[in-house]
Design a protein around this motif. Structure first.
Motif, PDB file in Angstrom:
ATOM      1  N   UNK A 130       0.831  -1.215   0.000  1.00  0.00           N
ATOM      2  CA  UNK A 130       0.000   0.000   0.000  1.00  0.00           C
ATOM      3  C   UNK A 130       0.864   1.263   0.000  1.00  0.00           C
ATOM      4  N   UNK A 131       0.231   2.342  -0.398  1.00  0.00           N
ATOM      5  CA  UNK A 131       0.867   3.662  -0.357  1.00  0.00           C
ATOM      6  C   UNK A 131      -0.045   4.594   0.438  1.00  0.00           C
ATOM      7  N   UNK A 132       0.561   5.404   1.286  1.00  0.00           N
ATOM      8  CA  UNK A 132      -0.221   6.369   2.063  1.00  0.00           C
ATOM      9  C   UNK A 132      -0.225   7.713   1.343  1.00  0.00           C
ATOM     10  N   UNK A 133      -1.405   8.332   1.293  1.00  0.00           N
ATOM     11  CA  UNK A 133      -1.508   9.707   0.789  1.00  0.00           C
ATOM     12  C   UNK A 133      -1.521  10.607   2.020  1.00  0.00           C
ATOM     13  N   UNK A 134      -0.630  11.588   2.021  1.00  0.00           N
ATOM     14  CA  UNK A 134      -0.430  12.435   3.199  1.00  0.00           C
ATOM     15  C   UNK A 134      -0.533  13.898   2.778  1.00  0.00           C
ATOM     16  N   UNK A 135      -1.206  14.708   3.622  1.00  0.00           N
ATOM     17  CA  UNK A 135      -1.267  16.153   3.353  1.00  0.00           C
ATOM     18  C   UNK A 135      -0.724  16.889   4.574  1.00  0.00           C
ATOM     19  N   UNK A 136      -0.006  17.976   4.321  1.00  0.00           N
ATOM     20  CA  UNK A 136       0.570  18.731   5.436  1.00  0.00           C
ATOM     21  C   UNK A 136       0.886  20.150   5.037  1.00  0.00           C
ATOM     22  N   UNK A 137       1.515  20.882   5.946  1.00  0.00           N
ATOM     23  CA  UNK A 137       1.805  22.295   5.678  1.00  0.00           C
ATOM     24  C   UNK A 137       2.677  22.495   4.434  1.00  0.00           C
ATOM     25  N   UNK A 141       1.939  14.519  -0.371  1.00  0.00           N
ATOM     26  CA  UNK A 141       2.978  13.560  -0.774  1.00  0.00           C
ATOM     27  C   UNK A 141       2.423  12.141  -0.643  1.00  0.00           C
ATOM     28  N   UNK A 142       3.088  11.214  -1.324  1.00  0.00           N
ATOM     29  CA  UNK A 142       2.757   9.786  -1.214  1.00  0.00           C
ATOM     30  C   UNK A 142       3.927   9.091  -0.543  1.00  0.00           C
ATOM     31  N   UNK A 143       3.628   8.096   0.259  1.00  0.00           N
ATOM     32  CA  UNK A 143       4.686   7.389   0.985  1.00  0.00           C
ATOM     33  C   UNK A 143       4.376   5.900   0.986  1.00  0.00           C
ATOM     34  N   UNK A 144       5.363   5.100   0.607  1.00  0.00           N
ATOM     35  CA  UNK A 144       5.173   3.641   0.648  1.00  0.00           C
ATOM     36  C   UNK A 144       4.991   3.207   2.110  1.00  0.00           C
ATOM     37  N   UNK A 164      -4.545  11.199   4.392  1.00  0.00           N
ATOM     38  CA  UNK A 164      -5.832  11.465   3.733  1.00  0.00           C
ATOM     39  C   UNK A 164      -6.433  10.196   3.133  1.00  0.00           C
ATOM     40  N   UNK A 165      -5.583   9.293   2.664  1.00  0.00           N
ATOM     41  CA  UNK A 165      -6.105   8.066   2.042  1.00  0.00           C
ATOM     42  C   UNK A 165      -5.031   6.980   2.049  1.00  0.00           C
ATOM     43  N   UNK A 166      -5.489   5.762   1.846  1.00  0.00           N
ATOM     44  CA  UNK A 166      -4.602   4.611   1.704  1.00  0.00           C
ATOM     45  C   UNK A 166      -4.878   4.056   0.299  1.00  0.00           C
ATOM     46  N   UNK A 167      -3.807   3.958  -0.512  1.00  0.00           N
ATOM     47  CA  UNK A 167      -3.964   3.507  -1.903  1.00  0.00           C
ATOM     48  C   UNK A 167      -3.468   2.063  -2.016  1.00  0.00           C
ATOM     49  N   UNK A 168      -4.253   1.244  -2.708  1.00  0.00           N
ATOM     50  CA  UNK A 168      -3.896  -0.169  -2.874  1.00  0.00           C
ATOM     51  C   UNK A 168      -3.815  -0.494  -4.358  1.00  0.00           C
ATOM     52  N   UNK A 169      -2.793  -1.266  -4.767  1.00  0.00           N
ATOM     53  CA  UNK A 169      -2.731  -1.652  -6.176  1.00  0.00           C
ATOM     54  C   UNK A 169      -3.985  -2.431  -6.559  1.00  0.00           C
TER      55      UNK A 169
END
Ligand SMILES: Cc1cc2nc3c(=O)[nH]c(=O)nc-3n(C[C@H](O)[C@H](O)[C@H](O)COP(=O)(O)OP(=O)(O)OC[C@H]3O[C@@H](n4cnc5c(N)ncnc54)[C@H](O)[C@@H]3O)c2cc1C
Length: 281
Positions: A130-137, A141-144, A164-169
């Motif tokens: 999975x990849x994490x979708x992250x929002x900040x100041x 960004x996306x993070x494995x 903000x979200x969790x992305x799955x292939x």
């Protein structure tokens, strides 16, 4: 008195987290409210994520990728018909969290942010790549998931950042499963195992939970095991590599030594569920 703020957008939530030094995001509250009531955390403000539409829902994008909004409750993940085949492991993990009350309250974003080493999602997400979708100041960004846990309860989430979200292939047609050993049904894991077979049945992906600060994956070991899933020596060697990578602790759920013993058993038992050995005549 802790003030609760209820922004309608991700940008507003981040602005509030930046504005108030001691503010914390509030998702389902299953963990955070209990910690606050026990004075383990004392936030000045709780920034509720509950009214932010962008954080809701499970969607399939045009290329088949699955997007799970951070505020998705465990009960909705456990019931999600889109999580088939290689992603079924996540559905199974969601359905094994605690009890119905916690599954109705808790969210995937909150559970991932909390990063409890014994919790159920992290190994399942590591197994799914999975990849994490992250929002900040500083923006988005996306993070494995493999780069997410830094240490015990420490993650790569920065000040003022939210998941903000969790992305799955996109799911592929291949079986996957999750199993945990716990003292009683509904408890956190003493040790856990998430596993997905490759579509050709020759290889697998495995993530072990509750045996270190974050989920354990050994991709080189997985490569070496390809084509030898039913070779006892190869499987023992693979499990031994996972044991060598593990860094468990002694706690109320079990000793470090017991956890290390569980790893080979979990791997063998989940594999026998996903790829039972054919009887020879
Ligand atoms: C009795 C009990 C039993 C449990 N058993 C299990 C179990 O067996 N297995 C298991 O896996 N879990 C278990 N849990 C944990 C459960 O899954 C919680 O739901 C989860 O840890 C927190 O989710 P939440 O949405 O309630 O987050 P909250 O409690 O609202 O927040 C938790 C933490 O995450 C932060 N946060 C929340 N959302 C975000 C976000 N989107 N971005 C950044 N930070 C965020 C908060 O500021 C807080 O620090 C249990 C919890 C309880 C209370």
């Amino acid at each position: 008195m802790t003030e609760v703020l209820s922004p309608l957008t991700v940008d507003d939530a981040i602005a509030l987290l930046v504005e108030h030094d001691e503010a914390m995001p509030l998702a389902g509250g299953a963990t955070l409210i209990a910690m606050r009531n026990a004075s383990l955390v004392e936030p000045s403000h709780l920034v509720s994520l509950d009214r932010i539409a962008e954080l809701r829902g499970i969607d399939r994008t045009a290329d088949g990728t699955i997007r799970i909004g951070a505020m998705t409750r465990h009960c909705d993940t456990a019931a999600c018909a889109e999580l088939t085949g290689s992603l079924h492991v996540l559905r199974r993990a969601a359905g094994m969290i605690a009890n119905r009350v916690v599954r109705n309250m808790g969210t995937m974003g909150g559970a991932v942010a909390n990063a409890d080493p014994a919790a159920d999602y992290l190994p399942a997400l590591a197994c799914c790549d999975a990849t994490l979708e992250i929002a900040g100041p500083e923006g988005r960004r996306s993070l494995s998931i493999h780069d997410y846990v830094d240490d015990w309860y420490e993650t790569a989430l920065g000040e003022g950042e939210i998941i903000t979200a969790i992305m799955l292939p996109a799911p592929v047609e291949a079986p996957s499963a999750y199993r945990k050993i716990a003292r009683v049904s509904g408890d956190y894991a003493t040790a856990s195992c998430a596993m997905a077979l490759d579509p050709d049945g020759q290889g697998l992906r495995v993530a072990i939970g509750a045996c270190g600060p974050g989920p354990l994956r050994d991709r080189a070991g997985e490569d070496a095991l390809r084509g030898k899933l039913h070779d006892p020596a190869a499987l023992a060697e693979f499990a031994g590599r996972l044991v060598a990578l593990a860094d468990p602790v002694d706690d109320v759920r079990g000793s470090a030594e017991y956890r290390l013993r569980l790893i080979p058993r979990l791997v063998a038992s989940v594999l026998s569920e996903l790829a039972p050995q054919k009887e020879t005549a």
